[in-house]
Design an enzyme around this catalytic site. Structure first.
Site, short mmCIF file in Angstrom:
data_model
loop_
_atom_site.label_atom_id
_atom_site.label_comp_id
_atom_site.label_asym_id
_atom_site.label_seq_id
_atom_site.Cartn_x
_atom_site.Cartn_y
_atom_site.Cartn_z
N GLY A 12 -0.04 32.26 -46.91
CA GLY A 12 -0.32 30.92 -47.45
C GLY A 12 0.97 30.17 -47.71
N ALA A 13 1.93 30.30 -46.79
CA ALA A 13 3.30 29.82 -47.05
C ALA A 13 3.58 28.43 -46.50
CB ALA A 13 4.32 30.81 -46.50
N VAL A 63 -5.75 35.74 -43.60
CA VAL A 63 -5.46 36.99 -44.32
C VAL A 63 -6.71 37.82 -44.61
CG1 VAL A 63 -3.34 36.16 -45.40
CG2 VAL A 63 -5.53 35.78 -46.56
N SER A 141 -3.80 34.80 -61.17
CA SER A 141 -4.06 33.50 -61.81
C SER A 141 -4.19 33.69 -63.32
CB SER A 141 -5.36 32.89 -61.27
OG SER A 141 -5.75 31.79 -62.08
N TYR A 154 -13.86 32.84 -59.16
CA TYR A 154 -12.41 32.80 -58.94
C TYR A 154 -11.68 33.74 -59.91
CZ TYR A 154 -7.69 30.78 -58.57
OH TYR A 154 -6.33 30.61 -58.41
N ALA A 155 -12.02 33.62 -61.21
CA ALA A 155 -11.34 34.45 -62.21
C ALA A 155 -11.63 35.94 -61.98
CB ALA A 155 -11.77 34.03 -63.61
N ALA A 156 -12.86 36.25 -61.54
CA ALA A 156 -13.19 37.66 -61.27
C ALA A 156 -12.36 38.17 -60.10
CB ALA A 156 -14.69 37.79 -60.96
N LYS A 158 -9.41 37.10 -59.17
CA LYS A 158 -8.00 37.19 -59.58
C LYS A 158 -7.80 38.32 -60.60
CE LYS A 158 -6.22 33.86 -57.06
NZ LYS A 158 -5.16 34.10 -56.07
#
Ligand code: NAP
Length: 247
Positions: A12-13, A63, A141, A154-156, A158
């Site tokens: 993701g660069a 990825v 995150s 999302y939080a799960a 991360k």
């Protein structure tokens, strides 16, 4: 800090935190592979870096797809030599009320944000084991530390990255390979702008340092964890969030 002679992959660069990290690692002397879905932006980043005398290459790789990742690793190894540094940065964000999270969306978030860590890390680990040296830095995150409404999926994912980091760090500790994670919080990138739109300044004003994080703030921490000097740090969560959350 010198990373001369090291080959680094940053996923993701082509944008945001990954781009700042690629710049920082290249400045330190690493040969950097810029992986992204957005090949055009990855090529633009390479043009910038090579124009400044750095060593960089662009690779289009998703990825979350093992065949693409394995082929991309072979390409990087053939071009720059065995991989010593992996920055698992690529990710997707998601905002949905809990009851609106479908199983399809849940699976996509888990695949892009968490399963990708398994795929990319397994692809580079043989190089690191052979050399007896490696640095793996995972971008998690602060939402996994503090919780975040409408970001359960999302939080799960991360939070999974943090658990992945700690467990793999234990497993690899005797091998010379360290595994750490950086949980950003509120960093001014295209991802954040897409989510918060015109609320960035308002949220910044309410934050302890009165500004959002900069991608360069994350890159500095990631580069440190990639360095020789950080060799006795593993399984660590290095929070870079301007004091928004401390644990
Ligand atoms: P960004 O500016 O959107 O950059 C992310 C890059 O990753 C984009 O170029 C994106 O390509 C690429 N990407 C997405 N899915 C990919 C995949 N499957 N394979 C390869 N590349 C992929 O986002 P950012 O803010 O720098 O975020 C970087 C990381 O930090 C993410 O893991 C994010 O979850 C985490 N993070 C960011 C913040 C923040 O405040 N910004 C906070 C906490 C955590 P496309 O644009 O083509 O999709």
């Amino acid at each position: 800090m010198s990373l001369a002679g090291k080959t680094a992959i940053v996923t993701g660069a082509a944008s945001g935190i990954g781009l700042a990290t690629a710049r920082r690692l290249a400045e330190a002397g690493a040969s950097v592979a810029i992986w992204d879905l957005n090949e055009q932006a990855a090529r633009a980043a390479v043009t910038e870096l090579t124009g400044a005398g750095r060593r960089a290459m662009a690779v289009r790789a998703d990825v979350s797809k093992r065949t693409e990742v394995d082929a991309a690793v072979r390409l990087v190894r053939d071009t720059f030599g065995p991989i010593g540094i992996l920055v698992n940065n690529a990710g997707m964000s998601a905002f949905n009320p809990f009851m609106e999270i479908t199983e399809e969306l849940w699976d996509r978030v888990m695949t892009v944000n968490l399963k990708s860590m398994l795929i990319c890390t397994q692809a580079v680990l043989p190089d690191m084991l052979q050399k007896g040296w490696g640095r793996i830095i995972n971008v998690s995150s602060s939402s996994a530390q503090s919780g975040a409404a409408r970001m359960v999926h999302y939080a799960a994912s991360k939070g999974g990255v943090i658990g992945f980091t700690k467990a793999l760090a234990q497993e690899l500790a005797p091998t010379g390979i360290t595994v750490n994670n950086v949980p950003p919080g509120f960093v001014d990138t295209p991802m954040l702008r897409a989510e918060l739109k015109d609320r960035v300044d308002q949220i910044a004003a309410a934050s302890p340092m009165k500004r959002p994080g900069r991608p360069e703030d994350m890159a500095a921490a990631i580069a440190f964890l990639a360095s020789e000097e950080a060799g006795y740090i593993t399984g660590h969560t290095l929070s870079v969030n301007g004091g928004r959350y401390s644990s």
